[in-house]
Design a protein around this motif. Structure first.
Motif, PDB file in Angstrom:
ATOM      1  N   LEU A  32      15.137  -9.109 -32.290  1.00  0.00           N
ATOM      2  CA  LEU A  32      15.912  -8.149 -33.074  1.00  0.00           C
ATOM      3  C   LEU A  32      16.479  -8.797 -34.337  1.00  0.00           C
ATOM      4  O   LEU A  32      17.154  -8.134 -35.123  1.00  0.00           O
ATOM      5  CB  LEU A  32      17.048  -7.590 -32.204  1.00  0.00           C
ATOM      6  N   ALA A  33      16.174 -10.074 -34.549  1.00  0.00           N
ATOM      7  CA  ALA A  33      16.792 -10.813 -35.651  1.00  0.00           C
ATOM      8  C   ALA A  33      16.519 -10.194 -37.027  1.00  0.00           C
ATOM      9  O   ALA A  33      17.463 -10.006 -37.817  1.00  0.00           O
ATOM     10  CB  ALA A  33      16.339 -12.276 -35.614  1.00  0.00           C
ATOM     11  N   THR A  36      18.607  -7.092 -37.397  1.00  0.00           N
ATOM     12  CA  THR A  36      20.037  -7.417 -37.486  1.00  0.00           C
ATOM     13  C   THR A  36      20.400  -7.908 -38.881  1.00  0.00           C
ATOM     14  O   THR A  36      21.436  -7.521 -39.445  1.00  0.00           O
ATOM     15  CB  THR A  36      20.403  -8.479 -36.435  1.00  0.00           C
ATOM     16  N   GLU A  37      19.560  -8.770 -39.450  1.00  0.00           N
ATOM     17  CA  GLU A  37      19.810  -9.266 -40.809  1.00  0.00           C
ATOM     18  C   GLU A  37      19.794  -8.116 -41.815  1.00  0.00           C
ATOM     19  O   GLU A  37      20.604  -8.064 -42.752  1.00  0.00           O
ATOM     20  CB  GLU A  37      18.757 -10.303 -41.182  1.00  0.00           C
ATOM     21  N   LEU A  39      20.480  -4.921 -41.202  1.00  0.00           N
ATOM     22  CA  LEU A  39      21.648  -4.051 -41.005  1.00  0.00           C
ATOM     23  C   LEU A  39      22.917  -4.693 -41.546  1.00  0.00           C
ATOM     24  O   LEU A  39      23.817  -3.994 -42.037  1.00  0.00           O
ATOM     25  CB  LEU A  39      21.818  -3.741 -39.524  1.00  0.00           C
ATOM     26  N   ALA A  40      23.007  -6.017 -41.460  1.00  0.00           N
ATOM     27  CA  ALA A  40      24.217  -6.714 -41.909  1.00  0.00           C
ATOM     28  C   ALA A  40      24.447  -6.566 -43.404  1.00  0.00           C
ATOM     29  O   ALA A  40      25.572  -6.783 -43.875  1.00  0.00           O
ATOM     30  CB  ALA A  40      24.127  -8.194 -41.534  1.00  0.00           C
ATOM     31  N   VAL A  48      26.966  -2.907 -36.349  1.00  0.00           N
ATOM     32  CA  VAL A  48      25.769  -3.680 -35.969  1.00  0.00           C
ATOM     33  C   VAL A  48      25.765  -3.916 -34.467  1.00  0.00           C
ATOM     34  O   VAL A  48      24.720  -3.828 -33.800  1.00  0.00           O
ATOM     35  CB  VAL A  48      25.716  -5.017 -36.736  1.00  0.00           C
ATOM     36  N   GLN A  49      26.935  -4.182 -33.893  1.00  0.00           N
ATOM     37  CA  GLN A  49      27.031  -4.417 -32.457  1.00  0.00           C
ATOM     38  C   GLN A  49      26.670  -3.154 -31.671  1.00  0.00           C
ATOM     39  O   GLN A  49      26.016  -3.223 -30.626  1.00  0.00           O
ATOM     40  CB  GLN A  49      28.447  -4.880 -32.095  1.00  0.00           C
ATOM     41  N   ARG A  52      23.013  -2.959 -31.522  1.00  0.00           N
ATOM     42  CA  ARG A  52      22.490  -3.930 -30.559  1.00  0.00           C
ATOM     43  C   ARG A  52      22.615  -3.396 -29.124  1.00  0.00           C
ATOM     44  O   ARG A  52      21.733  -3.612 -28.287  1.00  0.00           O
ATOM     45  CB  ARG A  52      23.219  -5.270 -30.696  1.00  0.00           C
ATOM     46  N   TYR A  55      19.877  -1.081 -28.522  1.00  0.00           N
ATOM     47  CA  TYR A  55      18.636  -1.828 -28.328  1.00  0.00           C
ATOM     48  C   TYR A  55      18.523  -2.324 -26.888  1.00  0.00           C
ATOM     49  O   TYR A  55      17.462  -2.218 -26.250  1.00  0.00           O
ATOM     50  CB  TYR A  55      18.567  -3.003 -29.308  1.00  0.00           C
ATOM     51  N   GLU A  82      13.723  -0.168 -38.189  1.00  0.00           N
ATOM     52  CA  GLU A  82      13.642  -0.945 -39.431  1.00  0.00           C
ATOM     53  C   GLU A  82      13.307  -0.043 -40.620  1.00  0.00           C
ATOM     54  O   GLU A  82      13.844  -0.215 -41.722  1.00  0.00           O
ATOM     55  CB  GLU A  82      12.591  -2.047 -39.284  1.00  0.00           C
ATOM     56  N   THR A  91      24.883   4.543 -38.644  1.00  0.00           N
ATOM     57  CA  THR A  91      24.797   3.883 -37.339  1.00  0.00           C
ATOM     58  C   THR A  91      24.248   4.811 -36.255  1.00  0.00           C
ATOM     59  O   THR A  91      23.395   4.414 -35.458  1.00  0.00           O
ATOM     60  CB  THR A  91      26.192   3.369 -36.927  1.00  0.00           C
TER      61      THR A  91
END
Length: 740
Positions: A32-33, A36-37, A39-40, A48-49, A52, A55, A82, A91
């Motif tokens: 998911l990296a 995550t990048e 979304l940040a 973001v949490q 996750r 997910y 994505e 969100t």
């Protein structure tokens, strides 16, 4: 929503065997990296949490499932999310993208999603989940119903369709994993439904990718051949493109314009479509390349246009101003085609940066650029208007296939732009008519339309409108929608409203007319119409398979049941038995008094257009099953031929003491061909309190002309009065009423 593309179908890992999915899973790493990048960059850490957490839930739900390609199934929801993150969706939408298949594939109840992730996420996932019912008659019906559900969910929340489009995009990008036949089917569905929706919402980048990927899946050989030809032409035309780019980049700063100039290439699907439509070879399609000029302000767009027209000669008729009149999906640009070096036509698009955002991302730009000063009010209004029209169509339409048909009509990418008499701009589908315009303004305007003026001239209601036309609708409270309108209307709303009217009003008219026929028959027998609560109605309904008293009366009005036979069943001691059209012989033998009509019964009684009966004419009528009575004059040659073939279906009818007014009568006037004769005839018709609804002219010889009129009269006496007035004109030689 259509059944999901096969590339997204989950496949269980084979038990006790090293199957394809298990083999693939052994070397595929799911992470998911990257998401995550991404979304940040625009979401808060807490949001973001939340994504996750969605997910983790989705990953657990899809554990042990694989795509047709052999990848773990969770890779698909991640890829869809994505794409949505690229549009900077919020969100809740991102969480719904990750969870979009758990309800449908894994049976996770909506209530559980609502409790864990909130009601809004659960609603989005529910809107994305296709129906999984077993009572559909056909696959087509299931597909249509699923589309209907998705589109109605979209009407309530546009994020539903954005997630669905992202879902379909990833499926198209991974279409190689499925069989060729399924590949073509999915591509055709995408081209028919999802690509037009993307265009309708202004998602032009997505729209173009859909088209090219569908082209590749449907016609792989043609795609590869055309791709090679474009690559070859790109090298040959590099010099031309370079010269134009240099010239434009030098001319604009000299005129004080700060602009970005981009070269762009037509999509392969666009080139292929042009070759097919214009029957050209690839070498004959010259405008493969175009240029886009992006400036800071709207005045600079027009200044840039003038500079370009000074640099190269414009092609007449190839200029379009979509800034003054935006496209239906909010697109704004100036389009012009110029004759470049070596005589090559080159298209330029000129727009501001804000217009460029909307042109590329459409309704998604609400999320992409909401922090800027971009004003998207017009775009949002147009999108809301279209989405609201889906709800309007749904209210008028019970059948899912019919609903999808109406929506498909509204997904045509091209539009015409017409004006109301007050100068308001209205966008309609290509090929739209004044009837489409009338229903766009208001349902009552459409239902009561009798004539139309385009640019202050009367035109037929089936006339196709052109951009720039000013349209004015003439209405009458006595007018009703005509089933023939369905043959030429183009907008989904007009088609839906007409069908709704014909269904509901025809039924109500049939009930009223059926009650009048039955009351009339009972009077002949010396009986009264039973009260609506009389038990005899229930007995008759059970015996004939009808659901209610109203259904029996409607069947009488439509000719499915016979009033004389039904009336005799209410006689003392009579048995209540089925009264179907098979009893026509008994009906004809039993009836002595004629059926009385007024002429305004609507769909239940139709005045035959071949002879156009009017009060005072002697009548006869044909029982057309399911459509009621078709009334002719007794001397109508068409009716005589039909009666000779089926005499058992004809009944006697007569005019009521209080008939309606304004009947059409067709009249031919033969007159000397002299100046002003038509004006004098029109004046005498008006003096006789009549009205001309239609006129055509036919030259018989150098000295005479035949004028074919359709006149509005109250009956034979009124028509005779019109004839007397016309005979006062010296040029009139003969007057004939036309029948048959």
């Amino acid at each position: 929503m259509a059944p999901r593309n096969d590339t997204a179908e989950p496949v269980a890992a084979p038990a006790g065997a090293a199957g394809l999915a298990a083999a693939a899973a052994s070397h595929v790493t799911v992470t998911l990296a990257p998401l995550t990048e991404q979304l940040a960059t625009y979401l808060a850490p807490a949001d973001v949490q939340r994504v996750r957490e969605a997910y983790k839930f989705s990953d657990a739900a899809h554990l042990g499932q694989f795509r047709t390609s052999g990848e773990p199934y969770i890779t698909h929801p991640i890829a869809v999310t994505e794409i949505c993150a690229g549009w900077k969706l919020d969100t809740d939408a991102l969480m719904a993208a990750l969870l979009h298949d758990v309800m449908e594939d894994q049976g996770v109840p909506k209530q559980e999603l609502a409790e864990r992730f909130g009601g809004e996420v659960a609603e989005l996932v529910d809107g994305l989940s296709k129906l999984d019912r077993l009572d559909f008659a056909t696959k087509t019906q299931q597909q249509a119903e699923s589309f209907r559900k998705m589109l109605l969910a979209m009407a309530r929340d546009v994020r539903v369709i954005l997630i669905k489009l992202a879902d379909r995009l990833h499926n198209m990008r991974t279409l190689d994993a499925v069989a060729p036949e399924k590949r073509r089917r999915v591509a055709r569905e995408t081209l028919d439904i999802y690509s037009p929706i993307a265009h309708r919402l202004g998602l032009n980048v997505l729209y173009r990718e859909f088209q090219d990927r569908c082209f590749e899946a449907m016609y792989p050989n043609r795609y590869r051949t055309l791709q090679k030809a474009v690559l070859s032409a790109r090298g040959n035309r590099r010099e031309v493109v370079g010269r134009i780019t240099e010239a434009v980049r030098a001319a604009l700063p000299a005129a004080g314009i700060d602009a970005d100039v981009y070269g762009r290439e037509k999509t392969l699907f666009g080139i292929y479509t042009k070759m097919v439509e214009q029957k050209k070879s690839f070498s004959e399609v010259l405008d493969i390349y175009g240029f886009r000029v992006v400036v800071h302000s709207q005045p600079e767009c027009y200044l840039t246009l003038g500079t370009l027209h000074q640099l190269y000669r414009p092609v007449p008729g190839k200029f379009k101003d979509y800034i003054a009149i935006p496209k239906i999906n909010g697109y704004q640009s100036l389009h012009t085609t110029l004759v470049g070096p070596y005589g090559t036509p080159v298209e330029f698009q000129v727009r501001t940066r804000d217009m460029h955002h909307v042109a590329e991302s459409g309704v998604a730009s609400h999320w992409l650029y909401k922090s800027s000063d971009v004003s998207l009010n017009d775009l949002q209004k147009r999108t809301h208007q279209w989405l609201q029209s889906l709800l309007d169509i749904q209210r008028q339409t019970g059948d899912s296939g019919e609903f999808l048909e109406h929506v498909k009509v509204d997904l045509f990418p091209d539009a015409v732009y017409v004006f109301t008499p007050r100068g308001q701009i209205i966008s309609l589908p290509r090929g739209a008519t004044p009837i489409d315009f009338a229903y766009f303004i208001h349902t009552d305007i459409g239902n009561q339309a009798v004539a139309a003026k385009v640019n202050n001239e009367f035109v037929p209601l089936r006339t196709e409108l052109k951009s720039g036309d000013t349209v004015d609708i003439v209405t009458s409270p006595a007018s009703r929608p005509n089933a023939q309108w369905l043959n030429f209307v183009r907008s989904g709303r007009a088609r839906s409203e007409i069908r709704h009217y014909l269904r509901t009003v025809k039924y109500a008219e049939s009930v009223a007319f059926g009650e009048r026929l039955l009351r009339q028959e009972l009077t002949v027998l010396g009986l009264e119409l039973p009260e609506s609560t009389d038990i005899a109605w229930n007995k008759l309904a059970r015996a004939t398979g009808a659901n209610s008293r109203e259904e029996i009366l409607a069947d009488i009005g439509l000719g499915k049941r016979l009033a004389a036979v039904v009336a005799r069943r209410f006689s003392p001691g009579a048995d209540v038995v089925a009264t179907t059209a098979a009893a026509v012989d008994e009906f004809v033998a039993a009836r002595s008094a004629p059926i009385l009509i007024q002429g305004n019964e609507g769909q239940s009684v139709q005045l035959a257009p071949c002879c156009s009966p009017i009060p005072g004419d002697t009548l006869m009528a044909f029982i057309r099953l399911g459509q009621g009575l078709v009334v002719h004059t007794t001397d109508c040659p068409v009716a005589r031929r039909m009666r000779a073939r089926e005499p058992e279906r004809w009944v006697n009818v007569g005019w009521d003491e209080n008939p309606a007014t304004h009947f059409n009568a067709r009249v031919d006037v033969i007159a000397r061909n002299e100046r002003g004769v038509l004006g004098r005839i029109a004046a005498e018709v008006t003096a006789a309190d009549s009205n001309i609804t239609h006129v055509t002219m036919q030259d018989d010889a150098a000295s005479s002309v035949t004028l074919h009129f359709t006149l509005q009269v109250d009956g034979r006496e009124h028509l005779a009065r019109v004839f007397r007035f016309l005979r006062r004109i010296p040029q009139v030689q003969r007057i004939v009423r036309i029948k048959g």
